[in-house]
Design a protein around this motif. Structure first.
Motif, PDB file in Angstrom:
ATOM      1  N   VAL A 285      27.052  30.031  53.302  1.00 62.68           N
ATOM      2  CA  VAL A 285      26.132  30.758  54.173  1.00 62.68           C
ATOM      3  C   VAL A 285      24.833  29.968  54.224  1.00 62.68           C
ATOM      4  O   VAL A 285      24.218  29.700  53.191  1.00 62.68           O
ATOM      5  N   ARG A 286      24.441  29.594  55.418  1.00 64.22           N
ATOM      6  CA  ARG A 286      23.217  28.798  55.590  1.00 64.22           C
ATOM      7  C   ARG A 286      22.416  29.321  56.770  1.00 64.22           C
ATOM      8  O   ARG A 286      22.921  30.062  57.614  1.00 64.22           O
ATOM      9  N   MET A 287      21.147  28.915  56.830  1.00 67.23           N
ATOM     10  CA  MET A 287      20.289  29.277  57.950  1.00 67.23           C
ATOM     11  C   MET A 287      20.555  28.345  59.130  1.00 67.23           C
ATOM     12  O   MET A 287      21.150  27.277  58.976  1.00 67.23           O
TER      13      MET A 287
ATOM     14  N   GLY B 264      39.288  16.529  45.610  1.00 68.28           N
ATOM     15  CA  GLY B 264      40.697  16.285  45.881  1.00 68.28           C
ATOM     16  C   GLY B 264      41.511  17.551  46.033  1.00 68.28           C
ATOM     17  O   GLY B 264      42.744  17.490  46.055  1.00 68.28           O
ATOM     18  N   LYS B 265      40.845  18.701  46.161  1.00 67.39           N
ATOM     19  CA  LYS B 265      41.548  19.981  46.286  1.00 67.39           C
ATOM     20  C   LYS B 265      41.478  20.502  47.725  1.00 67.39           C
ATOM     21  O   LYS B 265      40.489  20.282  48.429  1.00 67.39           O
ATOM     22  N   MET B 266      42.522  21.168  48.117  1.00 68.64           N
ATOM     23  CA  MET B 266      42.556  21.808  49.435  1.00 68.64           C
ATOM     24  C   MET B 266      42.211  23.282  49.249  1.00 68.64           C
ATOM     25  O   MET B 266      43.080  24.118  48.989  1.00 68.64           O
ATOM     26  N   ILE B 267      40.941  23.601  49.348  1.00 67.55           N
ATOM     27  CA  ILE B 267      40.466  24.972  49.140  1.00 67.55           C
ATOM     28  C   ILE B 267      39.981  25.527  50.472  1.00 67.55           C
ATOM     29  O   ILE B 267      39.166  24.891  51.152  1.00 67.55           O
ATOM     30  N   PRO B 268      40.459  26.701  50.887  1.00 64.45           N
ATOM     31  CA  PRO B 268      39.980  27.286  52.153  1.00 64.45           C
ATOM     32  C   PRO B 268      38.474  27.537  52.106  1.00 64.45           C
ATOM     33  O   PRO B 268      37.960  28.040  51.105  1.00 64.45           O
ATOM     34  N   TRP B 269      37.779  27.176  53.183  1.00 63.65           N
ATOM     35  CA  TRP B 269      36.339  27.417  53.201  1.00 63.65           C
ATOM     36  C   TRP B 269      35.871  27.831  54.588  1.00 63.65           C
ATOM     37  O   TRP B 269      36.510  27.525  55.587  1.00 63.65           O
ATOM     38  N   GLN B 270      34.788  28.571  54.605  1.00 63.33           N
ATOM     39  CA  GLN B 270      34.233  29.106  55.851  1.00 63.33           C
ATOM     40  C   GLN B 270      32.722  28.979  55.815  1.00 63.33           C
ATOM     41  O   GLN B 270      32.103  29.092  54.747  1.00 63.33           O
ATOM     42  N   VAL B 271      32.129  28.735  56.974  1.00 67.50           N
ATOM     43  CA  VAL B 271      30.676  28.615  57.084  1.00 67.50           C
ATOM     44  C   VAL B 271      30.142  29.733  57.972  1.00 67.50           C
ATOM     45  O   VAL B 271      30.687  29.989  59.050  1.00 67.50           O
ATOM     46  N   THR B 272      29.095  30.408  57.504  1.00 65.58           N
ATOM     47  CA  THR B 272      28.395  31.419  58.305  1.00 65.58           C
ATOM     48  C   THR B 272      26.960  30.947  58.507  1.00 65.58           C
ATOM     49  O   THR B 272      26.286  30.567  57.549  1.00 65.58           O
ATOM     50  N   VAL B 273      26.498  30.978  59.753  1.00 64.15           N
ATOM     51  CA  VAL B 273      25.142  30.539  60.087  1.00 64.15           C
ATOM     52  C   VAL B 273      24.300  31.764  60.433  1.00 64.15           C
ATOM     53  O   VAL B 273      24.674  32.560  61.300  1.00 64.15           O
ATOM     54  N   ILE B 274      23.165  31.910  59.740  1.00 68.05           N
ATOM     55  CA  ILE B 274      22.265  33.056  59.929  1.00 68.05           C
ATOM     56  C   ILE B 274      21.038  32.615  60.733  1.00 68.05           C
ATOM     57  O   ILE B 274      20.455  31.566  60.461  1.00 68.05           O
TER      58      ILE B 274
ATOM     59  N   ALA C 153      38.041  32.508  41.151  1.00 63.34           N
ATOM     60  CA  ALA C 153      36.896  33.060  41.885  1.00 63.34           C
ATOM     61  C   ALA C 153      36.938  32.747  43.367  1.00 63.34           C
ATOM     62  O   ALA C 153      37.417  31.702  43.801  1.00 63.34           O
ATOM     63  N   ARG C 154      36.445  33.702  44.133  1.00 61.97           N
ATOM     64  CA  ARG C 154      36.053  33.454  45.515  1.00 61.97           C
ATOM     65  C   ARG C 154      34.578  33.076  45.442  1.00 61.97           C
ATOM     66  O   ARG C 154      33.743  33.870  45.043  1.00 61.97           O
ATOM     67  N   LEU C 155      34.269  31.844  45.814  1.00 60.61           N
ATOM     68  CA  LEU C 155      32.940  31.291  45.571  1.00 60.61           C
ATOM     69  C   LEU C 155      32.053  31.420  46.811  1.00 60.61           C
ATOM     70  O   LEU C 155      32.471  31.089  47.925  1.00 60.61           O
ATOM     71  N   LEU C 156      30.831  31.914  46.602  1.00 63.31           N
ATOM     72  CA  LEU C 156      29.818  31.957  47.652  1.00 63.31           C
ATOM     73  C   LEU C 156      28.774  30.895  47.337  1.00 63.31           C
ATOM     74  O   LEU C 156      28.182  30.903  46.256  1.00 63.31           O
ATOM     75  N   ILE C 157      28.561  29.977  48.260  1.00 67.24           N
ATOM     76  CA  ILE C 157      27.527  28.952  48.117  1.00 67.24           C
ATOM     77  C   ILE C 157      26.551  29.160  49.264  1.00 67.24           C
ATOM     78  O   ILE C 157      26.887  28.964  50.433  1.00 67.24           O
ATOM     79  N   ALA C 158      25.332  29.597  48.918  1.00 67.67           N
ATOM     80  CA  ALA C 158      24.390  30.045  49.949  1.00 67.67           C
ATOM     81  C   ALA C 158      23.043  29.352  49.825  1.00 67.67           C
ATOM     82  O   ALA C 158      22.551  29.100  48.720  1.00 67.67           O
ATOM     83  N   ALA C 159      22.460  29.056  50.974  1.00 68.19           N
ATOM     84  CA  ALA C 159      21.060  28.636  51.006  1.00 68.19           C
ATOM     85  C   ALA C 159      20.216  29.851  50.635  1.00 68.19           C
ATOM     86  O   ALA C 159      20.457  30.955  51.122  1.00 68.19           O
ATOM     87  N   ASP C 160      19.240  29.655  49.751  1.00 69.46           N
ATOM     88  CA  ASP C 160      18.557  30.821  49.176  1.00 69.46           C
ATOM     89  C   ASP C 160      17.806  31.667  50.208  1.00 69.46           C
ATOM     90  O   ASP C 160      17.652  32.874  50.035  1.00 69.46           O
ATOM     91  N   CYS C 161      17.370  31.098  51.332  1.00 70.29           N
ATOM     92  CA  CYS C 161      16.671  31.886  52.355  1.00 70.29           C
ATOM     93  C   CYS C 161      17.575  32.922  53.011  1.00 70.29           C
ATOM     94  O   CYS C 161      17.082  33.911  53.554  1.00 70.29           O
ATOM     95  N   THR C 162      18.884  32.701  52.984  1.00 67.60           N
ATOM     96  CA  THR C 162      19.785  33.614  53.682  1.00 67.60           C
ATOM     97  C   THR C 162      19.720  35.028  53.130  1.00 67.60           C
ATOM     98  O   THR C 162      19.855  35.996  53.871  1.00 67.60           O
ATOM     99  N   ALA C 163      19.515  35.152  51.817  1.00 65.02           N
ATOM    100  CA  ALA C 163      19.463  36.479  51.206  1.00 65.02           C
ATOM    101  C   ALA C 163      18.232  37.261  51.652  1.00 65.02           C
ATOM    102  O   ALA C 163      18.235  38.495  51.642  1.00 65.02           O
ATOM    103  N   TYR C 164      17.168  36.559  52.048  1.00 65.19           N
ATOM    104  CA  TYR C 164      15.969  37.224  52.544  1.00 65.19           C
ATOM    105  C   TYR C 164      16.077  37.521  54.035  1.00 65.19           C
ATOM    106  O   TYR C 164      15.561  38.526  54.525  1.00 65.19           O
ATOM    107  N   ALA C 165      16.759  36.652  54.772  1.00 64.96           N
ATOM    108  CA  ALA C 165      16.849  36.819  56.224  1.00 64.96           C
ATOM    109  C   ALA C 165      17.870  37.876  56.623  1.00 64.96           C
ATOM    110  O   ALA C 165      17.638  38.640  57.564  1.00 64.96           O
ATOM    111  N   TYR C 166      18.996  37.947  55.906  1.00 67.24           N
ATOM    112  CA  TYR C 166      20.082  38.846  56.299  1.00 67.24           C
ATOM    113  C   TYR C 166      20.055  40.096  55.431  1.00 67.24           C
ATOM    114  O   TYR C 166      20.276  40.042  54.223  1.00 67.24           O
ATOM    115  N   GLY C 167      19.766  41.232  56.047  1.00 66.11           N
ATOM    116  CA  GLY C 167      19.503  42.467  55.305  1.00 66.11           C
ATOM    117  C   GLY C 167      20.659  42.970  54.456  1.00 66.11           C
ATOM    118  O   GLY C 167      20.438  43.537  53.394  1.00 66.11           O
ATOM    119  N   ASN C 168      21.883  42.789  54.909  1.00 63.16           N
ATOM    120  CA  ASN C 168      23.032  43.338  54.194  1.00 63.16           C
ATOM    121  C   ASN C 168      23.750  42.259  53.390  1.00 63.16           C
ATOM    122  O   ASN C 168      24.972  42.283  53.252  1.00 63.16           O
TER     123      ASN C 168
END
Length: 228
Positions: A186-188, A208-218, A129-144
């Protein structure tokens, strides 16, 4: 032509909408939480909206403006009334002047449950899986949000402030026991939301895993402030 017409001070406007309700011409609409004069030719210059404003944000000015157009107002109000009969969420006044598209937007959610606290540690949908871990407010703040973030990912959401738990332990177990390909956080922009980012960072270190990760700030007005 030079005539008297309203002007609205956006800084004073508190977004209550009382002026829009008081305007019999439909000249005022709420746009991004603030009152706006939609068109000069809708404003009759009589000022029924002025006493309705609790903050004194509306005043008269004399300037070059299109003449008041009674026929245009009648057509506008008829279209607005028709739109208000459409079932569903409240519509922005600007929608009365745009074609209405009733086509539903498809959900991109691929699994259930989505709350971090409720999600199993091991599940078939986590494999590869490509995993999305999001703060729940982000889905309300970001329209798309569905199209830009959920699509093609397995989604986990939470609120580090409201849940008052350390998500890192459970997230570390999910990362350890499954073949996660990448992580998008994805976080506010608000300070408390940084706890989500820190929990993922801690979970990655513990797994202990090297997994690529990215942070998006809304931002609180629904824009992407930064990605890193």
């Amino acid at each position: 032509m030079l005539r008297k017409i309203i002007t609205i001070d956006e800084k004073k406007c508190n977004g209550c909408g009382a002026c829009a309700n008081a305007c019999h011409e439909g000249a005022i609409g709420m746009v991004n939480g603030k009152a706006h004069l939609l068109r000069d030719d809708y404003c009759d210059g009589l000022g029924d909206c002025l006493p309705a404003c609790p903050t004194g944000a509306i005043t008269f000015e004399e300037r070059e403006a299109a003449p008041y157009d009674h026929e245009a107002v009648q057509a506008h109000m008829a279209a607005r009334k028709q739109m208000e009969t459409v079932p569903g969420p409240a519509l922005d006044i600007r929608m009365a002047e745009q074609p209405f598209n009733p086509a539903p937007v498809s959900s991109q959610l691929r699994q259930w449950p989505v709350q971090i606290k409720l999600a199993p540690v091991r599940a078939p949908y986590f494999d590869g899986a490509r995993l999305l871990i999001a703060a729940d407010c982000t889905a309300y703040a970001y329209g798309n949000f569905h199209q830009d973030f959920i699509s093609g990912r397995i989604t986990l959401v939470g609120c580090p402030k409201l849940d008052s738990v350390d998500y890192s332990e459970k997230l570390a177990e999910i990362l350890r026991q499954n073949d996660i390909q990448s992580i998008s956080v994805v976080r506010m922009e608000v300070p408390c939301c940084r706890g989500m980012e820190l929990a993922v960072k801690k979970a990655l270190e513990a797994s202990g895993k090297m997994i690529p990760w990215q942070v998006t700030v809304i931002t609180t007005d629904g824009q992407i402030r930064e990605q890193f």
